[in-house]
Design a protein around this motif. Structure first.
Motif, PDB file in Angstrom:
ATOM      1  N   PRO A 105      59.084  23.901 105.476  1.00  7.85           N
ATOM      2  CA  PRO A 105      58.654  22.772 106.323  1.00  7.85           C
ATOM      3  C   PRO A 105      57.351  22.130 105.845  1.00  7.85           C
ATOM      4  CG  PRO A 105      59.377  24.615 107.675  1.00  7.85           C
ATOM      5  CD  PRO A 105      59.290  25.119 106.268  1.00  7.85           C
ATOM      6  N   SER A 106      56.424  22.929 105.362  1.00 16.01           N
ATOM      7  CA  SER A 106      55.161  22.372 104.861  1.00 16.01           C
ATOM      8  C   SER A 106      55.383  21.586 103.579  1.00 16.01           C
ATOM      9  CB  SER A 106      54.152  23.495 104.608  1.00 16.01           C
ATOM     10  OG  SER A 106      53.875  24.211 105.787  1.00 16.01           O
ATOM     11  N   MET A 107      56.240  22.095 102.705  1.00 17.89           N
ATOM     12  CA  MET A 107      56.492  21.424 101.434  1.00 17.89           C
ATOM     13  C   MET A 107      57.236  20.106 101.623  1.00 17.89           C
ATOM     14  SD  MET A 107      57.351  24.560  98.845  1.00 17.89           S
ATOM     15  CE  MET A 107      57.491  23.433  97.464  1.00 17.89           C
ATOM     16  N   ALA A 108      57.939  19.969 102.747  1.00 19.74           N
ATOM     17  CA  ALA A 108      58.700  18.741 103.006  1.00 19.74           C
ATOM     18  C   ALA A 108      57.819  17.593 103.467  1.00 19.74           C
ATOM     19  CB  ALA A 108      59.775  19.015 104.056  1.00 19.74           C
ATOM     20  N   GLN A 131      51.875  24.599  91.339  1.00 21.83           N
ATOM     21  CA  GLN A 131      50.604  24.871  92.007  1.00 21.83           C
ATOM     22  C   GLN A 131      50.605  24.348  93.445  1.00 21.83           C
ATOM     23  OE1 GLN A 131      47.853  23.077  89.276  1.00 21.83           O
ATOM     24  NE2 GLN A 131      47.805  24.852  87.894  1.00 21.83           N
ATOM     25  N   ARG A 132      51.231  23.189  93.655  1.00 23.10           N
ATOM     26  CA  ARG A 132      51.326  22.659  95.022  1.00 23.10           C
ATOM     27  C   ARG A 132      52.133  23.606  95.907  1.00 23.10           C
ATOM     28  NH1 ARG A 132      55.175  19.686  97.993  1.00 23.10           N
ATOM     29  NH2 ARG A 132      54.236  18.432  99.664  1.00 23.10           N
ATOM     30  N   GLY A 133      53.282  24.063  95.410  1.00 26.37           N
ATOM     31  CA  GLY A 133      54.097  24.986  96.186  1.00 26.37           C
ATOM     32  C   GLY A 133      53.358  26.272  96.515  1.00 26.37           C
ATOM     33  N   PHE A 158      70.260  24.294 101.576  1.00 27.66           N
ATOM     34  CA  PHE A 158      70.352  23.001 100.885  1.00 27.66           C
ATOM     35  C   PHE A 158      70.423  21.855 101.887  1.00 27.66           C
ATOM     36  CE2 PHE A 158      71.874  25.153  96.916  1.00 27.66           C
ATOM     37  CZ  PHE A 158      71.054  24.491  96.023  1.00 27.66           C
ATOM     38  N   MET A 159      71.286  21.983 102.882  1.00 28.18           N
ATOM     39  CA  MET A 159      71.478  20.899 103.835  1.00 28.18           C
ATOM     40  C   MET A 159      70.235  20.672 104.691  1.00 28.18           C
ATOM     41  SD  MET A 159      74.401  20.044 102.765  1.00 28.18           S
ATOM     42  CE  MET A 159      74.770  18.688 103.877  1.00 28.18           C
ATOM     43  N   ALA A 160      69.455  21.728 104.917  1.00 26.12           N
ATOM     44  CA  ALA A 160      68.255  21.595 105.740  1.00 26.12           C
ATOM     45  C   ALA A 160      67.069  21.038 104.962  1.00 26.12           C
ATOM     46  CB  ALA A 160      67.884  22.957 106.335  1.00 26.12           C
ATOM     47  N   TRP A 161      66.907  21.437 103.685  1.00 24.40           N
ATOM     48  CA  TRP A 161      65.671  21.155 102.973  1.00 24.40           C
ATOM     49  C   TRP A 161      65.825  20.345 101.698  1.00 24.40           C
ATOM     50  CZ3 TRP A 161      62.225  21.684 106.338  1.00 24.40           C
ATOM     51  CH2 TRP A 161      62.284  22.697 107.283  1.00 24.40           C
ATOM     52  N   ARG A 162      67.047  20.054 101.265  1.00 22.26           N
ATOM     53  CA  ARG A 162      67.229  19.273 100.049  1.00 22.26           C
ATOM     54  C   ARG A 162      68.199  18.103 100.247  1.00 22.26           C
ATOM     55  NH1 ARG A 162      63.385  21.814  98.964  1.00 22.26           N
ATOM     56  NH2 ARG A 162      62.913  22.979  97.061  1.00 22.26           N
ATOM     57  N   GLN A 163      68.523  17.781 101.470  1.00 24.53           N
ATOM     58  CA  GLN A 163      69.503  16.730 101.743  1.00 24.53           C
ATOM     59  C   GLN A 163      68.810  15.434 102.134  1.00 24.53           C
ATOM     60  OE1 GLN A 163      71.371  14.139 104.399  1.00 24.53           O
ATOM     61  NE2 GLN A 163      70.635  15.968 105.444  1.00 24.53           N
TER      62      GLN A 163
END
Length: 418
Positions: free
Chosen positions: A219-222, A209-211, A141-146
């Motif tokens: 990292p790509s989705m970010a 579909q994007r995911g 969470f802290m890495a990818w949703r913060q």
């Protein structure tokens, strides 16, 4: 009155058993045939009332689907079911079990503490087994949703409040013209007036579909995210979860240093969600900094997260005053209010419980009052998925696991039915 309560207890337990699939629980037959993340955590609380070992098994199976990067998916597809869309063939994920590629509110972190406190001797082994997976989920969470300390969602389904008005402005920026043809299955089970619209669903599937195109690689989705909204539900449930995980770690002599840093960041991030124009916490688009302007049941989760604001209690009283059954998913005065359309107005037992627990923690009389409201709602109108906040009319799916669990763990405890 005791006979009525005993019968309600019996019915709630029967729902839990009927929805049990041998170690994990589905929310309800037909509409939701798989294991949902936060539904499953509530199921564990329900089982704890009559089968504590089964409660721990629920959480163990939930975490068996954890990805290598720490994410715990919002759905685990244990058995194929053609009656649900989108299934594992649409998600095409890469976890240890067939799953979705997004997560849900981490209430299981806190509910693990509740199970442990009820029986420390039984809970010692599962806590030691689950502690590192739970901590890795926090790290994810802290890495990818913060964002600025608040926790964001990358898909409305992550919030658990799928079609909440909070997401309207951010979702409007998505053009799903190339989403293609798909067939919804939810409308085979529930009237369309109680579900998200087709416009909503087009955008939901477009994000899936994007995911899938990006291989669910965080990292790509970010990069160039089309939807990233800071959410009070995620922020406050993770804040509470980190507090409770620290407590569990200290009980078992497990490392907690990094969690204290996470908690401090979350506390700072929560205050970025305070919207003075509505006198409550609000969702905030991380892409442009705009508040949604939405007064929802999630706006009142601050106490659950561990933050006390007396001015928020004043706003809560204004929302509750005209309604007999608790906190609606959208304030009655909002022009977008719809009393039966999922998270755009109905009252949900699970959010009543989280808000009520927080209020009780801080000694507010609205906490016990909300518990009684929810108990009377279920006693009068059954174990539905959600309810019309004005008259309590049941809506959505029936014989619902988490409503039964809310009764057994909270609303039915010492309820006054007269």
């Amino acid at each position: 009155m005791q006979a009525i309560k005993d019968e309600l207890d019996r019915r709630a337990i029967q729902i839990m058993r009927d929805n049990d699939r041998g170690g994990y629980t589905i929310p309800t037959h037909g509409l939701y045939p798989y294991q949902w993340n936060w539904d499953s955590a509530f199921a564990a609380l329900g089982f704890a009332a009559f089968d504590p070992a089964r409660a721990w098994r629920e959480l163990e199976i939930l975490y068996s689907g954890q990805w290598m990067d720490g994410m715990v998916p919002h759905i685990l597809f244990h058995r194929p079911d053609p009656g649900y869309f989108p299934g594992p063939d649409v998600w095409q994920c890469r976890g240890p079990l067939p799953s979705s590629g997004i997560t849900q509110p981490p209430v299981s972190l806190s509910f693990a503490r509740r199970l442990y406190e009820a029986n420390p001797a039984m809970g010692a082994v599962p806590v030691r087994m689950l502690f590192d997976p739970m901590r890795r989920w926090v790290q994810w969470f802290m890495a990818w949703r913060q964002h600025e300390g608040a926790i964001c969602i990358a898909h409305p389904w992550e919030s658990g409040r799928d079609n909440a008005a909070d997401w309207d402005k951010a979702m409007a920026a998505i053009d799903p013209h190339d989403v293609g043809h798909y067939v919804r299955r939810d409308l085979d089970h529930v009237h369309a007036a109680m579900r998200p619209t087709k416009d909503d669903y087009d955008r939901y599937i477009w994000l899936v579909q994007r995911g899938r195109r990006l291989g669910w690689h965080a990292p790509s989705m970010a990069v160039d995210q089309p939807f990233f909204v800071a959410d009070p539900t995620m922020t406050f449930t993770l804040m509470r979860g980190v507090r409770d995980l620290i407590w569990l770690g200290e009980q078992q002599g497990l490392p907690t240093a990094s969690l204290w840093n996470d908690l401090q960041m979350l506390e700072q991030g929560a205050e970025t969600l305070w919207n003075p124009e509505i006198g409550a916490y609000d969702s905030k688009n991380a892409l442009d900094g705009a508040f949604s302007g939405t007064l929802s049941n999630a706006s009142f989760l601050a106490w659950y997260g561990g933050i006390d604001r007396p001015d928020l209690a004043e706003t809560l009283m204004q929302v509750l005053r005209p309604l007999p059954y608790g906190v609606p998913s959208l304030a009655l005065q909002d022009e977008r209010f719809d009393p039966k359309r999922y998270w755009r107005g109905p009252v949900w037992g699970v959010l009543n419980m989280l808000v009520g627990m927080g209020l009780e923690d801080f000694g507010y009389p609205q906490g016990p009052a909300l518990r009684q409201m929810t108990g009377r709602l279920i006693a009068s109108h059954g174990f539905a998925e959600y309810f019309d906040p004005r008259d309590g009319a049941p809506a959505g799916g029936g014989s619902f696991t988490w409503t039964a669990a809310v009764w057994l763990a909270w609303a039915g405890v010492d309820v006054q039915l007269a």
